[in-house]
Design an enzyme around this catalytic site. Structure first.
Site, PDB file in Angstrom:
ATOM      1  N   GLU A 173       0.796  -1.238   0.000  1.00  0.00           N
ATOM      2  CA  GLU A 173       0.000   0.000   0.000  1.00  0.00           C
ATOM      3  C   GLU A 173       0.823   1.280   0.000  1.00  0.00           C
ATOM      4  O   GLU A 173       0.538   2.214   0.747  1.00  0.00           O
ATOM      5  CB  GLU A 173      -0.971  -0.013   1.186  1.00  0.00           C
ATOM      6  CG  GLU A 173      -1.921  -1.192   1.133  1.00  0.00           C
ATOM      7  CD  GLU A 173      -2.831  -1.303   2.357  1.00  0.00           C
ATOM      8  OE1 GLU A 173      -2.808  -0.417   3.222  1.00  0.00           O
ATOM      9  OE2 GLU A 173      -3.578  -2.298   2.422  1.00  0.00           O
ATOM     10  N   ASN A 217       2.084  -5.210  -3.133  1.00  0.00           N
ATOM     11  CA  ASN A 217       0.679  -5.518  -2.832  1.00  0.00           C
ATOM     12  C   ASN A 217      -0.089  -4.224  -2.565  1.00  0.00           C
ATOM     13  O   ASN A 217       0.395  -3.344  -1.854  1.00  0.00           O
ATOM     14  CB  ASN A 217       0.659  -6.400  -1.563  1.00  0.00           C
ATOM     15  CG  ASN A 217      -0.689  -7.013  -1.266  1.00  0.00           C
ATOM     16  OD1 ASN A 217      -1.297  -7.630  -2.148  1.00  0.00           O
ATOM     17  ND2 ASN A 217      -1.166  -6.873  -0.029  1.00  0.00           N
ATOM     18  N   HIS A 254     -10.455  -5.913  -2.347  1.00  0.00           N
ATOM     19  CA  HIS A 254     -11.552  -5.722  -1.399  1.00  0.00           C
ATOM     20  C   HIS A 254     -12.599  -4.905  -2.146  1.00  0.00           C
ATOM     21  O   HIS A 254     -12.417  -3.702  -2.351  1.00  0.00           O
ATOM     22  CB  HIS A 254     -11.084  -4.904  -0.191  1.00  0.00           C
ATOM     23  CG  HIS A 254     -10.002  -5.546   0.612  1.00  0.00           C
ATOM     24  ND1 HIS A 254     -10.214  -6.664   1.380  1.00  0.00           N
ATOM     25  CD2 HIS A 254      -8.695  -5.212   0.795  1.00  0.00           C
ATOM     26  CE1 HIS A 254      -9.082  -6.988   2.014  1.00  0.00           C
ATOM     27  NE2 HIS A 254      -8.148  -6.136   1.663  1.00  0.00           N
ATOM     28  N   GLU A 280      -6.201 -10.563  -1.091  1.00  0.00           N
ATOM     29  CA  GLU A 280      -7.027 -10.307   0.103  1.00  0.00           C
ATOM     30  C   GLU A 280      -8.501 -10.257  -0.291  1.00  0.00           C
ATOM     31  O   GLU A 280      -9.262  -9.405   0.189  1.00  0.00           O
ATOM     32  CB  GLU A 280      -6.610  -8.999   0.781  1.00  0.00           C
ATOM     33  CG  GLU A 280      -5.146  -8.956   1.158  1.00  0.00           C
ATOM     34  CD  GLU A 280      -4.719  -7.660   1.866  1.00  0.00           C
ATOM     35  OE1 GLU A 280      -5.600  -6.890   2.303  1.00  0.00           O
ATOM     36  OE2 GLU A 280      -3.514  -7.439   1.968  1.00  0.00           O
ATOM     37  N   ASP A 282     -12.227 -10.161  -0.777  1.00  0.00           N
ATOM     38  CA  ASP A 282     -13.518 -10.278  -0.119  1.00  0.00           C
ATOM     39  C   ASP A 282     -14.496  -9.421  -0.908  1.00  0.00           C
ATOM     40  O   ASP A 282     -14.160  -8.338  -1.382  1.00  0.00           O
ATOM     41  CB  ASP A 282     -13.505  -9.958   1.380  1.00  0.00           C
ATOM     42  CG  ASP A 282     -12.826  -8.662   1.768  1.00  0.00           C
ATOM     43  OD1 ASP A 282     -12.590  -7.806   0.903  1.00  0.00           O
ATOM     44  OD2 ASP A 282     -12.533  -8.505   2.971  1.00  0.00           O
TER      45      ASP A 282
HETATM   46  O1  G2I Z   1      -7.676  -3.395   6.221  1.00  0.00           O
HETATM   47  C1  G2I Z   1      -7.849  -4.598   5.549  1.00  0.00           C
HETATM   48  C2  G2I Z   1      -6.543  -5.115   4.989  1.00  0.00           C
HETATM   49  C3  G2I Z   1      -6.027  -4.139   3.930  1.00  0.00           C
HETATM   50  N1  G2I Z   1      -4.808  -4.608   3.332  1.00  0.00           N
HETATM   51  C4  G2I Z   1      -3.739  -4.965   4.248  1.00  0.00           C
HETATM   52  C5  G2I Z   1      -4.242  -5.932   5.324  1.00  0.00           C
HETATM   53  O2  G2I Z   1      -3.208  -6.214   6.233  1.00  0.00           O
HETATM   54  C6  G2I Z   1      -5.436  -5.352   6.033  1.00  0.00           C
HETATM   55  O3  G2I Z   1      -5.825  -6.293   7.053  1.00  0.00           O
HETATM   56  C7  G2I Z   1      -6.420  -5.749   8.195  1.00  0.00           C
HETATM   57  C8  G2I Z   1      -6.802  -6.880   9.136  1.00  0.00           C
HETATM   58  O4  G2I Z   1      -7.781  -7.677   8.498  1.00  0.00           O
HETATM   59  C9  G2I Z   1      -7.380  -6.301  10.418  1.00  0.00           C
HETATM   60  O5  G2I Z   1      -7.563  -7.365  11.366  1.00  0.00           O
HETATM   61  O6  G2I Z   1      -5.515  -4.875   8.806  1.00  0.00           O
HETATM   62  C10 G2I Z   1      -6.104  -4.222   9.923  1.00  0.00           C
HETATM   63  C11 G2I Z   1      -5.157  -3.175  10.466  1.00  0.00           C
HETATM   64  O7  G2I Z   1      -4.974  -2.164   9.531  1.00  0.00           O
HETATM   65  C12 G2I Z   1      -6.441  -5.257  10.991  1.00  0.00           C
HETATM   66  O8  G2I Z   1      -7.115  -4.646  12.068  1.00  0.00           O
HETATM   67  C13 G2I Z   1      -6.441  -4.720  13.283  1.00  0.00           C
HETATM   68  C14 G2I Z   1      -7.090  -3.718  14.214  1.00  0.00           C
HETATM   69  O9  G2I Z   1      -6.925  -2.423  13.643  1.00  0.00           O
HETATM   70  C15 G2I Z   1      -6.428  -3.761  15.539  1.00  0.00           C
HETATM   71  O10 G2I Z   1      -7.094  -2.911  16.419  1.00  0.00           O
HETATM   72  C16 G2I Z   1      -6.450  -5.184  16.087  1.00  0.00           C
HETATM   73  O11 G2I Z   1      -5.701  -5.252  17.288  1.00  0.00           O
HETATM   74  O12 G2I Z   1      -6.553  -6.027  13.834  1.00  0.00           O
HETATM   75  C17 G2I Z   1      -5.830  -6.146  15.057  1.00  0.00           C
HETATM   76  C18 G2I Z   1      -5.869  -7.623  15.514  1.00  0.00           C
HETATM   77  O13 G2I Z   1      -7.190  -8.025  15.649  1.00  0.00           O
END
Ligand code: G2I
Length: 493
Positions: A173, A217, A254, A280, A282
């Site tokens: 990103e 990515n 996404h 990724e 969805d």
């Molecule tokens: O935002 C969706 C995805 C976009 N591309 C990069 C990916 O790495 C990203 O994944 C998401 C995860 O699915 C989330 O699970 O990235 C987020 C962070 O930017 C993740 O969220 C984080 C929460 O922000 C935190 O508060 C939490 O502690 O997930 C953490 C673990 O549950």
């Protein structure tokens, strides 16, 4: 356009529109190309996503969160349906290096070791990203300190997972959602290191591991014509031309619908000599609308041989990062949704995938100048072939075309056609040939095909009609019948 605006990487954003492994002997014909996998059509449809994808030499993975590994249904569904994995958060810089040079491998190891024990493909996500950084990466750091922290992080994490991870999202990103083509997102990396941080990261990654695929990515690079996509495209093209190591591009995907030119987009990246992966996926929605969108995504990937795998961003809707959009293949009770069936069917109908070995890094110097001469890269488009059609020299202003066989199996084959401009640039081209033995094209990319009987005509796509003097472009196809390399003619207006 998507009905599902959402954020990725923390920023709110609008979305853009929306078989058995091939015999080793057959791989040998690829010469310098080491196929990741390539396959033959199966006789029977597979009944799980991973097995169906494997039939065409691909993987079908999911994001996994270590925090859910105590749920037996979650793990059983992962093991049964998927043959690939990405750690949803556990390999990110903050979680894995919470204090400088002190690594917390536990959660990521849990996911990776489980995956490896099941023979799954593991994508490493992600080395350099502006989000989920540890607090010790901050504005007090000097440029040289940040650079050494970044290089150390890349090196240590890649060393730890060497041999277990097949591809790394080296940089995630980095491009901005608005602005002129090529605008990078403002981040601590651009502020301290300038836009060259991406190249530095890829060179450090290649130095750490010569055998793993190195990917860029991003999200909102699904539409072939979007400015953000064009920025990434130009970067990959430039990296290839200058020998900066890059092997793959990840389309996060996404969205609520794949854009209408999604397949064209995948093909245009592949034509640069990189693998493409849907990383990724969805797709917000429900019922047949969602199932149809998922089908189109799988068909777009599997129509392009160098689209080597698809990963969905989670298993069940209830634990999706965008659960309100119910974007995944299993509902909150792990029941298969309609979208699951459409994905399974599309995977079962797929044509084979191919993927050359990782790119070599001809120079480890991060300061190699943009004018450095292009270097040969083993990940350039497959150049060895068992046979090729004769090519006649083009008249000035004209073009020539050469067909070569890339791969063949019982009852089918894959070819690549090189369209070469003569001493003048070409703006638009038409290639024609006649099949000698009843061959029929099943799928063609990077060109528009019309056929009448045994005569085939292929014209350029909007994005590859212009060829500079002396330069070339390629298109490819898979076909039924015995591999043949008839003489092709090329004309340009
Ligand atoms: O935002 C969706 C995805 C976009 N591309 C990069 C990916 O790495 C990203 O994944 C998401 C995860 O699915 C989330 O699970 O990235 C987020 C962070 O930017 C993740 O969220 C984080 C929460 O922000 C935190 O508060 C939490 O502690 O997930 C953490 C673990 O549950």
């Amino acid at each position: 356009m998507s009905d599902f605006p959402l954020s990725a990487g923390g920023a709110r954003r609008p979305l853009s529109g929306s078989r058995r492994v091939l015999a080793a002997g057959a791989l040998g014909v690829l010469g310098v190309v080491t196929a990741l996998s390539a396959t033959l059509p199966a006789n029977a449809a597979a009944s799980t996503l991973g097995a169906a994808a494997a039939q065409s030499g691909r993987y079908f993975g999911t994001a996994i969160a270590a925090g859910h590994l105590n749920d037996s249904t979650y793990v059983a569904t992962w093991d049964r349906e998927f043959n690939g994995v990405t750690a949803e958060n556990e390999m990110k810089w903050g979680p894995i290096e919470p204090s400088r040079n002190s690594f917390n491998w536990g959660s990521a190891d849990q996911i990776v070791n489980h995956a490896v024990s099941k023979g799954m493909k593991v994508r490493g996500h992600t080395l350099v990203w502006h989000a989920q950084l540890p607090s010790w990466i901050n504005n007090n750091m000097s440029a040289s300190d940040l650079r050494s922290a970044m290089t150390n992080h890349i090196t240590q994490v890649m060393n730890h997972y060497k041999g277990k991870v097949f591809a790394w999202d080296v940089v995630n990103e980095a491009f901005a959602d608005g602005g002129a083509v090529g605008t990078l997102r403002d981040s601590i990396f651009t502020q301290k290191l300038g836009k060259g941080f991406i190249e530095e990261a890829f060179r450090a990654a290649r130095a750490a591991d010569p055998n793993v695929k190195l990917c860029y990515n991003d999200y909102n690079i699904d539409s072939a014509t979007a400015a953000k996509t064009q920025g990434v495209y130009n970067m990959v093209k430039d990296f290839k031309a200058r020998g900066v190591p890059i092997d793959c591009v990840g389309l996060q995907s996404h969205f609520g619908n794949p854009p209408s030119n999604y397949q064209q987009n995948i093909a245009q990246f592949a034509a640069l000599g990189v693998d493409v992966q849907i990383t990724e996926l969805d797709v917000g929605g429900s019922g047949s609308t969602q199932a149809d969108a998922y089908r189109r995504v799988v068909q777009a990937c599997t129509a392009v041989p160098r689209c080597t795998g698809i990963t969905v961003w989670g298993i069940t809707d209830k634990w999706s990062w965008r659960s309100g959009d119910t974007p995944l293949l299993f509902d909150g009770n792990f029941n298969k949704k309609q979208a699951y069936t459409s994905v399974l069917n599309a995977l079962n109908a797929a044509t084979p995938s191919t993927s050359p070995s990782p790119s070599a890094s001809p120079s480890q110097s991060p300061s190699a100048s943009p004018s450095a001469s292009p270097s040969a890269s083993p990940s350039a488009s497959p150049s060895a072939s068992p046979s090729a059609s004769p090519s006649t020299s083009p008249a000035p202003g004209g073009c020539s075309a050469t067909i070569k066989t890339i791969n063949s199996w019982g009852g089918g084959f894959q070819s690549e056609v090189t369209v070469q401009a003569g001493s003048s640039a070409v703006n638009g081209w038409t290639v024609k040939w006649t099949w000698p033995g009843g061959q029929t094209i099943s799928s063609l990319w990077n060109g528009r095909q019309s056929s009448s009987g045994s005569s085939v005509t292929v014209t350029n796509e909007s994005y590859n009609g212009s060829i500079a003097a002396g330069a070339s472009t390629t298109f490819g196809f898979t076909a039924n019948g015995t591999a043949a390399t008839p003489t092709a003619t090329c004309t340009s207006p």
